[in-house]
Design a protein around this motif. Structure first.
Motif, short mmCIF file in Angstrom:
data_model
loop_
_atom_site.label_atom_id
_atom_site.label_comp_id
_atom_site.label_asym_id
_atom_site.label_seq_id
_atom_site.Cartn_x
_atom_site.Cartn_y
_atom_site.Cartn_z
N LYS A 73 -19.09 -21.19 -0.31
CA LYS A 73 -20.16 -20.22 0.28
C LYS A 73 -19.27 -19.49 1.43
O LYS A 73 -19.35 -19.92 2.39
CB LYS A 73 -21.41 -20.80 0.49
CG LYS A 73 -22.48 -19.61 1.10
CD LYS A 73 -23.82 -20.33 1.26
CE LYS A 73 -25.07 -19.52 1.81
NZ LYS A 73 -26.11 -20.24 2.40
N ASN A 74 -19.41 -18.02 1.22
CA ASN A 74 -18.75 -17.15 2.45
C ASN A 74 -17.44 -17.82 2.83
O ASN A 74 -16.94 -18.00 3.97
CB ASN A 74 -19.53 -17.07 3.67
CG ASN A 74 -21.20 -16.56 3.24
OD1 ASN A 74 -21.02 -15.50 2.32
ND2 ASN A 74 -22.00 -16.80 3.86
N GLU A 75 -16.65 -18.05 1.51
CA GLU A 75 -15.27 -18.76 1.87
C GLU A 75 -15.22 -19.99 2.57
O GLU A 75 -14.08 -20.35 3.15
CB GLU A 75 -14.38 -17.89 2.46
CG GLU A 75 -14.22 -16.57 1.58
CD GLU A 75 -13.24 -15.63 2.19
OE1 GLU A 75 -12.55 -15.80 3.24
OE2 GLU A 75 -12.71 -14.48 1.63
N LEU A 87 -26.67 -19.03 -6.53
CA LEU A 87 -25.29 -18.64 -6.29
C LEU A 87 -24.42 -18.40 -7.26
O LEU A 87 -23.60 -17.64 -7.54
CB LEU A 87 -24.61 -19.50 -5.29
CG LEU A 87 -25.36 -19.10 -3.77
CD1 LEU A 87 -24.63 -20.32 -2.82
CD2 LEU A 87 -25.10 -17.95 -3.04
N GLU A 88 -24.56 -19.58 -8.38
CA GLU A 88 -23.64 -19.61 -9.66
C GLU A 88 -23.85 -18.31 -10.18
O GLU A 88 -23.31 -17.75 -11.21
CB GLU A 88 -23.95 -20.77 -10.37
CG GLU A 88 -23.32 -21.97 -9.64
CD GLU A 88 -23.75 -23.45 -10.38
OE1 GLU A 88 -24.47 -23.29 -11.40
OE2 GLU A 88 -23.24 -24.60 -9.81
N VAL A 127 -25.23 -15.45 -9.47
CA VAL A 127 -24.89 -14.08 -9.11
C VAL A 127 -23.35 -14.04 -9.31
O VAL A 127 -22.58 -12.96 -9.50
CB VAL A 127 -25.23 -14.26 -7.41
CG1 VAL A 127 -24.44 -13.10 -6.69
CG2 VAL A 127 -26.54 -14.15 -6.90
N GLU A 128 -22.69 -15.06 -9.22
CA GLU A 128 -20.99 -15.06 -9.08
C GLU A 128 -20.75 -14.94 -10.81
O GLU A 128 -20.03 -13.96 -11.09
CB GLU A 128 -20.35 -16.41 -8.98
CG GLU A 128 -19.06 -16.68 -9.32
CD GLU A 128 -18.36 -17.90 -8.72
OE1 GLU A 128 -17.27 -18.02 -8.78
OE2 GLU A 128 -19.15 -18.78 -8.41
N ARG A 129 -21.74 -15.29 -11.58
CA ARG A 129 -21.34 -15.06 -13.09
C ARG A 129 -21.86 -13.49 -13.61
O ARG A 129 -20.99 -12.81 -13.87
CB ARG A 129 -22.59 -16.02 -13.99
CG ARG A 129 -22.19 -15.81 -15.46
CD ARG A 129 -23.05 -16.62 -16.08
NE ARG A 129 -24.61 -16.38 -16.18
CZ ARG A 129 -25.14 -15.55 -16.88
NH1 ARG A 129 -24.40 -15.09 -17.83
NH2 ARG A 129 -26.36 -15.44 -16.76
N GLU A 136 -21.41 -11.19 -11.07
CA GLU A 136 -20.28 -10.34 -10.46
C GLU A 136 -19.13 -10.34 -11.53
O GLU A 136 -18.50 -9.22 -11.52
CB GLU A 136 -20.09 -10.85 -9.17
CG GLU A 136 -21.10 -10.63 -8.23
CD GLU A 136 -20.82 -11.33 -6.83
OE1 GLU A 136 -20.01 -12.28 -6.69
OE2 GLU A 136 -21.47 -10.92 -5.99
N LYS A 137 -18.58 -11.28 -12.06
CA LYS A 137 -17.57 -11.59 -12.79
C LYS A 137 -17.77 -10.71 -14.18
O LYS A 137 -17.08 -9.97 -14.68
CB LYS A 137 -17.40 -12.97 -13.44
CG LYS A 137 -16.73 -13.80 -12.34
CD LYS A 137 -16.47 -15.20 -12.60
CE LYS A 137 -15.79 -15.86 -11.54
NZ LYS A 137 -15.39 -17.43 -11.99
N GLU A 145 -17.41 -7.08 -13.22
CA GLU A 145 -15.92 -6.77 -12.87
C GLU A 145 -15.26 -6.39 -14.45
O GLU A 145 -14.49 -5.78 -14.59
CB GLU A 145 -15.03 -7.92 -12.44
CG GLU A 145 -15.53 -8.00 -10.76
CD GLU A 145 -15.23 -9.20 -10.29
OE1 GLU A 145 -14.24 -9.96 -10.88
OE2 GLU A 145 -15.15 -9.37 -8.94
#
Length: 388
Positions: free
Chosen positions: A357-359, A372-373, A375-377, A379-380, A383
């Motif tokens: 989270k936040n690197e 968060l998972e 959101v990441e999905r 975002e991918k 992209e």
């Protein structure tokens, strides 16, 4: 008669055709490149076998402590681990001429300490007598996380890096020597079940990312531990051990057993304090520590009589308690796992998981991790759409 002759001719022709087809098929199989490529079976990772990469796993238990042994064996079954239970002994079963030379000279031992000590020494002698290369020895109240094989894979990487360094050329290329232990070859003790240990800030330390590692709020110890600046979130540390206490679980090599049998002939202390002292002061002993612990003691009635007010991990009820610092206790979740229920049905001792989270590796709640998972999905996916 002519009809019969005609039938025979047809049968001979049919058999010749079948023979021709079989021969031609065999020729094609041998001559033409195969369109089906069988993938070779992946080599077994030794640490993921039923003895966690050791030759044997032994649990020491008094014959009348089924309240400890039954949950232990269920936990082993639930995690596909094979544990051999060895009978421990009580103080009164040990003749005085079998006591260590200095036993009870300078202190008053607690009831049960001598039996505990001799039970461990007997196991070392078994290892030497049967030429067992490595063994994991645990006490009957031991507990571990349901993800034990994932955890131990990282411990193996760390142990090899600590004990076998500097590496020779074969180890640099393959990670280990032929026919060597997956934990390395230059160790006597790997102490993975303790109440505390440290490397006192000196020596090399290996860290491995481990989603099963407890966060600081759920770590557990009543002995020493690594310095705060040595810790990293979401990791488990492997190091040259100092200050070990509590003999909940430790691995021992054949050579380590030979050494300890000799060292303990004149021992006057209980098993864990003496083992810690020998690791600290005997130059011939190679001891490795793991933090946080991989195996901890589940609360149950203790076999050793402790003075009132002394801190002890014990309960007198019949409930199945989890070992501390374990998120998915194997004892607690054994019944569910044996019934085939997956992780989503297991009981977690705390609501949290490690996530980037936040690197930064952070412990977040299961609910936040799922968000968060997602959101990441997304975002991918976005992209990918932009690239197209």
């Amino acid at each position: 008669m002519q009809n019969m002759h005609a039938h025979v001719q047809k049968l001979i022709i049919f058999l010749c055709i079948i023979l021709f087809i079989a021969s031609w098929s065999s020729f094609l199989r041998q001559s033409l490149p195969s369109l089906h490529h069988e993938e070779p079976l992946a080599p077994e990772i030794p640490i993921r076998n039923r003895t966690l990469g050791y030759q044997e796993i032994f649990a020491l238990a008094l014959p009348d402590r089924l309240d400890r042994v039954q949950p232990l064996l269920k936990a082993a079954n639930a995690t596909n681990v094979t544990v051999t239970v060895l009978d421990a002994v009580k103080d009164r079963q040990i003749p005085q001429d079998a006591w260590p030379k200095s036993w009870a000279k300078n202190r008053e031992p607690k009831v049960g300490e001598l039996g505990c000590l001799i039970s461990h020494v007997r196991t070392w002698k078994k290892i030497v007598h049967e030429k067992i290369s490595t063994a994991l020895i645990m006490e009957s109240d031991s507990d571990w996380d349901m993800r034990i094989k994932d955890i131990m894979t990282g411990v193996g990487d760390g142990a090899r890096s600590i004990v076998d360094w500097p590496f020779n050329r074969t180890q640099e290329l393959t990670g280990r020597l032929p026919d060597s232990s997956p934990y390395g070859d230059k160790w006597d003790i790997i102490w993975m079940g303790h109440c505390g240990s440290t490397n006192y800030g000196d020596g090399r330390m290996y860290r491995v990312n481990d989603t099963a590692a407890p966060d600081p709020d759920h770590e557990w110890t009543f002995g020493p531990g690594p310095q705060e600046e040595q810790k990293r979130p979401g990791t488990r540390m492997i190091y040259r051990l100092r200050g070990g206490v509590c003999s909940t679980a430790y691995a021992i090599s054949y050579q380590g057993a030979v050494k300890l049998i000799e060292h303990f002939k004149d021992n006057g202390d209980n098993i864990d304090l003496a083992l810690g002292w020998f690791c600290d002061h005997k130059l011939d002993m190679s001891c490795v520590g793991v933090w946080p612990q991989v195996i901890t003691a589940a609360a149950s009635h203790s076999n050793i009589k402790h003075p009132d007010g002394e801190k002890v991990q014990g309960e007198d009820d019949d409930k199945i308690h989890p070992g501390p610092a374990l998120q998915y206790s194997a004892r607690v979740n054994a019944e569910k796992a044996i019934k085939g229920l997956g992780k989503e049905h297991w009981k977690a001792e705390w609501d949290g998981t490690w996530i980037l989270k936040n690197e930064t590796w952070s412990q977040v709640s299961f609910k936040e991790a799922k968000i968060l998972e997602e959101v990441e999905r997304w975002e991918k996916m976005n992209e990918t759409l932009v690239v197209r």
